[in-house]
Design a protein around this motif. Structure first.
Motif, PDB file in Angstrom:
ATOM      1  N   SER A 127       0.830  -1.206   0.000  1.00 24.09           N
ATOM      2  CA  SER A 127       0.000   0.000   0.000  1.00 24.09           C
ATOM      3  C   SER A 127       0.864   1.256   0.000  1.00 24.09           C
ATOM      4  O   SER A 127       0.561   2.229  -0.698  1.00 24.09           O
ATOM      5  CB  SER A 127      -0.920   0.011   1.220  1.00 24.09           C
ATOM      6  N   ALA A 128       1.940   1.234   0.777  1.00 18.86           N
ATOM      7  CA  ALA A 128       2.850   2.388   0.815  1.00 18.86           C
ATOM      8  C   ALA A 128       3.502   2.604  -0.543  1.00 18.86           C
ATOM      9  O   ALA A 128       3.660   3.741  -0.998  1.00 18.86           O
ATOM     10  CB  ALA A 128       3.911   2.187   1.890  1.00 18.86           C
ATOM     11  N   SER A 129       3.861   1.531  -1.205  1.00 19.26           N
ATOM     12  CA  SER A 129       4.473   1.636  -2.532  1.00 19.26           C
ATOM     13  C   SER A 129       3.493   2.234  -3.538  1.00 19.26           C
ATOM     14  O   SER A 129       3.839   3.137  -4.308  1.00 19.26           O
ATOM     15  CB  SER A 129       4.926   0.254  -3.000  1.00 19.26           C
ATOM     16  N   THR A 130       2.280   1.752  -3.534  1.00 17.75           N
ATOM     17  CA  THR A 130       1.264   2.264  -4.452  1.00 17.75           C
ATOM     18  C   THR A 130       0.945   3.724  -4.162  1.00 17.75           C
ATOM     19  O   THR A 130       0.819   4.543  -5.081  1.00 17.75           O
ATOM     20  CB  THR A 130      -0.010   1.412  -4.358  1.00 17.75           C
ATOM     21  N   LEU A 169       1.345   9.507  -5.468  1.00 21.83           N
ATOM     22  CA  LEU A 169       1.805  10.812  -5.011  1.00 21.83           C
ATOM     23  C   LEU A 169       2.782  11.425  -6.007  1.00 21.83           C
ATOM     24  O   LEU A 169       2.679  12.605  -6.363  1.00 21.83           O
ATOM     25  CB  LEU A 169       2.457  10.692  -3.634  1.00 21.83           C
ATOM     26  N   LEU A 170       3.711  10.631  -6.509  1.00 22.57           N
ATOM     27  CA  LEU A 170       4.688  11.122  -7.474  1.00 22.57           C
ATOM     28  C   LEU A 170       4.040  11.509  -8.805  1.00 22.57           C
ATOM     29  O   LEU A 170       4.531  12.386  -9.510  1.00 22.57           O
ATOM     30  CB  LEU A 170       5.787  10.075  -7.710  1.00 22.57           C
ATOM     31  N   GLY A 216       1.150  12.857  -8.977  1.00 25.92           N
ATOM     32  CA  GLY A 216       0.262  13.981  -8.723  1.00 25.92           C
ATOM     33  C   GLY A 216      -1.212  13.623  -8.732  1.00 25.92           C
ATOM     34  O   GLY A 216      -2.064  14.474  -8.997  1.00 25.92           O
ATOM     35  N   ARG A 217      -1.534  12.378  -8.429  1.00 32.03           N
ATOM     36  CA  ARG A 217      -2.926  11.937  -8.482  1.00 32.03           C
ATOM     37  C   ARG A 217      -3.603  11.918  -7.122  1.00 32.03           C
ATOM     38  O   ARG A 217      -4.700  11.387  -6.985  1.00 32.03           O
ATOM     39  CB  ARG A 217      -2.992  10.552  -9.118  1.00 32.03           C
ATOM     40  N   ILE A 218      -2.939  12.490  -6.108  1.00 33.69           N
ATOM     41  CA  ILE A 218      -3.526  12.542  -4.774  1.00 33.69           C
ATOM     42  C   ILE A 218      -3.815  13.991  -4.423  1.00 33.69           C
ATOM     43  O   ILE A 218      -2.937  14.846  -4.518  1.00 33.69           O
ATOM     44  CB  ILE A 218      -2.581  11.913  -3.729  1.00 33.69           C
ATOM     45  N   LEU A 219      -5.041  14.273  -4.027  1.00 31.97           N
ATOM     46  CA  LEU A 219      -5.418  15.603  -3.567  1.00 31.97           C
ATOM     47  C   LEU A 219      -5.091  15.661  -2.079  1.00 31.97           C
ATOM     48  O   LEU A 219      -5.803  15.107  -1.235  1.00 31.97           O
ATOM     49  CB  LEU A 219      -6.903  15.861  -3.813  1.00 31.97           C
TER      50      LEU A 219
END
Length: 117
Positions: free
Chosen positions: A37-40, A45-46, A48-51
């Motif tokens: 989960s941390a890897s995904t 995050l890299l 830019g798909r996380i608000l």
């Protein structure tokens, strides 16, 4: 696949069949899920798909709900004095989730929306 979210459905029962203590089986499977989960999450995050503001809000809500849920379950276990109460809490929670998902599906199908988002 073996160590992801679905891995819990494969590894935990496999460990139990191998006569591994249930607490060890679940904790080992959960540890694998943490790393994948941390890897995904890092990948998203890299890209830019996380608000971030929304993610922080949900993280806070998740922590608060986890603490509250743990306190309630421990209080129920002490009050009722058995694992049957914990099993009942989980069963009722799963049943409520199933009903809500079914209602959402019916709503989307009848309103002409997509069945899955």
């Amino acid at each position: 696949g073996l160590v992801g979210i679905g891995g819990g459905l494969i590894l935990s029962p496999l460990f139990l069949l191998m006569q591994v203590d249930p607490a060890v089986a679940v904790s080992t499977s959960s540890t694998c899920v943490i790393f994948t989960s941390a890897s995904t999450t890092s990948q998203y995050l890299l890209m830019g798909r996380i608000l971030i503001p929304i993610a922080l809000f949900y993280s806070g809500a998740n922590v608060a709900a986890s603490i509250l849920g743990t306190c309630v379950v421990h209080a129920l276990a002490i009050q009722a004095g058995g694992k049957a109460t914990l099993t009942s809490v989980v069963a009722v929670s799963v049943a409520i989730s199933a009903v809500l998902m079914a209602l959402e599906l019916v709503h989307r199908v009848t309103s002409g929306g997509a069945a899955a988002s």
